[in-house]
Design a protein around this motif. Sequence first.
Motif, PDB file in Angstrom:
ATOM      1  N   GLY A   2      15.054   0.044 -11.525  1.00 19.39           N
ATOM      2  CA  GLY A   2      13.806  -0.611 -11.988  1.00 19.39           C
ATOM      3  C   GLY A   2      12.720  -0.504 -11.083  1.00 19.39           C
ATOM      4  O   GLY A   2      11.537  -0.650 -11.215  1.00 19.39           O
ATOM      5  N   HIS A   3      13.224  -0.305  -9.933  1.00 21.50           N
ATOM      6  CA  HIS A   3      11.930  -0.264  -8.660  1.00 21.50           C
ATOM      7  C   HIS A   3      11.713   1.103  -8.290  1.00 21.50           C
ATOM      8  O   HIS A   3      12.683   1.984  -8.153  1.00 21.50           O
ATOM      9  N   LYS A   4      10.389   1.313  -8.257  1.00 23.23           N
ATOM     10  CA  LYS A   4       9.757   2.503  -7.895  1.00 23.23           C
ATOM     11  C   LYS A   4      10.057   2.928  -6.387  1.00 23.23           C
ATOM     12  O   LYS A   4       9.679   1.930  -5.586  1.00 23.23           O
ATOM     13  N   LEU A   5      10.805   4.191  -6.179  1.00 25.28           N
ATOM     14  CA  LEU A   5      10.732   4.520  -4.607  1.00 25.28           C
ATOM     15  C   LEU A   5       9.804   5.429  -4.083  1.00 25.28           C
ATOM     16  O   LEU A   5       9.784   6.617  -5.053  1.00 25.28           O
ATOM     17  N   LEU A   6       9.436   5.378  -3.214  1.00 25.09           N
ATOM     18  CA  LEU A   6       8.016   6.322  -2.597  1.00 25.09           C
ATOM     19  C   LEU A   6       8.467   6.885  -1.484  1.00 25.09           C
ATOM     20  O   LEU A   6       9.031   6.289  -0.400  1.00 25.09           O
ATOM     21  N   VAL A   7       8.042   8.262  -1.081  1.00 26.05           N
ATOM     22  CA  VAL A   7       8.175   8.795   0.108  1.00 26.05           C
ATOM     23  C   VAL A   7       6.837   8.671   0.665  1.00 26.05           C
ATOM     24  O   VAL A   7       5.756   8.904   0.200  1.00 26.05           O
ATOM     25  N   VAL A   8       6.818   8.007   1.882  1.00 21.21           N
ATOM     26  CA  VAL A   8       5.413   7.540   2.428  1.00 21.21           C
ATOM     27  C   VAL A   8       5.400   8.234   3.832  1.00 21.21           C
ATOM     28  O   VAL A   8       6.596   8.256   4.664  1.00 21.21           O
ATOM     29  N   GLU A   9       4.199   8.640   4.627  1.00 18.46           N
ATOM     30  CA  GLU A   9       4.007   9.228   5.789  1.00 18.46           C
ATOM     31  C   GLU A   9       3.188   8.218   6.630  1.00 18.46           C
ATOM     32  O   GLU A   9       2.071   8.058   6.309  1.00 18.46           O
ATOM     33  N   PRO A  10       3.593   7.691   7.548  1.00 21.10           N
ATOM     34  CA  PRO A  10       2.627   6.579   8.390  1.00 21.10           C
ATOM     35  C   PRO A  10       1.508   7.847   9.075  1.00 21.10           C
ATOM     36  O   PRO A  10       1.514   8.993   9.249  1.00 21.10           O
ATOM     37  N   TYR A  11       0.200   6.929   9.104  1.00 22.91           N
ATOM     38  CA  TYR A  11      -0.912   7.598   9.739  1.00 22.91           C
ATOM     39  C   TYR A  11      -1.521   6.783  10.714  1.00 22.91           C
ATOM     40  O   TYR A  11      -0.993   5.740  10.897  1.00 22.91           O
ATOM     41  N   ARG A  12      -2.019   7.740  11.863  1.00 23.49           N
ATOM     42  CA  ARG A  12      -2.479   6.718  12.872  1.00 23.49           C
ATOM     43  C   ARG A  12      -3.845   7.210  13.056  1.00 23.49           C
ATOM     44  O   ARG A  12      -4.326   8.200  12.715  1.00 23.49           O
ATOM     45  N   LEU A  13      -4.626   6.444  13.868  1.00 26.88           N
ATOM     46  CA  LEU A  13      -6.248   6.891  14.354  1.00 26.88           C
ATOM     47  C   LEU A  13      -5.924   8.234  15.050  1.00 26.88           C
ATOM     48  O   LEU A  13      -5.205   8.140  16.193  1.00 26.88           O
ATOM     49  N   GLU A  14      -6.848   9.087  14.971  1.00 25.86           N
ATOM     50  CA  GLU A  14      -6.750  10.505  15.708  1.00 25.86           C
ATOM     51  C   GLU A  14      -7.019   9.765  17.169  1.00 25.86           C
ATOM     52  O   GLU A  14      -8.439   9.185  17.361  1.00 25.86           O
ATOM     53  N   GLU A  15      -6.518  10.326  18.369  1.00 27.76           N
ATOM     54  CA  GLU A  15      -6.619   9.628  19.555  1.00 27.76           C
ATOM     55  C   GLU A  15      -7.951   9.958  20.081  1.00 27.76           C
ATOM     56  O   GLU A  15      -8.519   9.101  20.598  1.00 27.76           O
ATOM     57  N   LYS A  16      -8.433  11.154  20.302  1.00 25.05           N
ATOM     58  CA  LYS A  16      -9.563  11.586  21.101  1.00 25.05           C
ATOM     59  C   LYS A  16     -10.956  11.041  20.538  1.00 25.05           C
ATOM     60  O   LYS A  16     -11.567  10.382  21.117  1.00 25.05           O
ATOM     61  N   LYS A  17     -11.139  11.571  19.394  1.00 26.19           N
ATOM     62  CA  LYS A  17     -12.599  11.124  18.666  1.00 26.19           C
ATOM     63  C   LYS A  17     -12.578   9.992  17.733  1.00 26.19           C
ATOM     64  O   LYS A  17     -13.534   9.319  17.554  1.00 26.19           O
TER      65      LYS A  17
END
Length: 104
Positions: free
Chosen positions: A21-36
């Motif tokens: 009964g638990h929903k499973l998701l595929v998630v992709e971590p995001y980060r702050l773009e380094e230069k700008k």
Amino acid sequence: MFIARVTGSVVATQKVGSMTGHKLLVVEPYRLEEKKRGSLVPTGRTFIAVDPLGSGEGDYVLICQGSSARLTPETKDLPIDAVVIGLVDSVHIEKTNVYSRNDS
């Protein structure tokens, strides 16, 4: 805790009883773009997270990982390593809006 984007879901018809009964998701971590530092960019990694909140594909979510993932009332007895703990409405860095759910 980190920001991730929901990229898919996982269906597992055979699993331990406590996960039924638990929903499973595929998630992709995001980060702050380094230069700008004006946008969020993917890290190229993926995780499977339990989702007690009902997020959907394309949503940005807050993920808690490790033993902390089992500290919510919904997940305290589950054998999990990652859980969705929030839906991201906006992200501001140094007075710059780098993400807004309303603009998606």
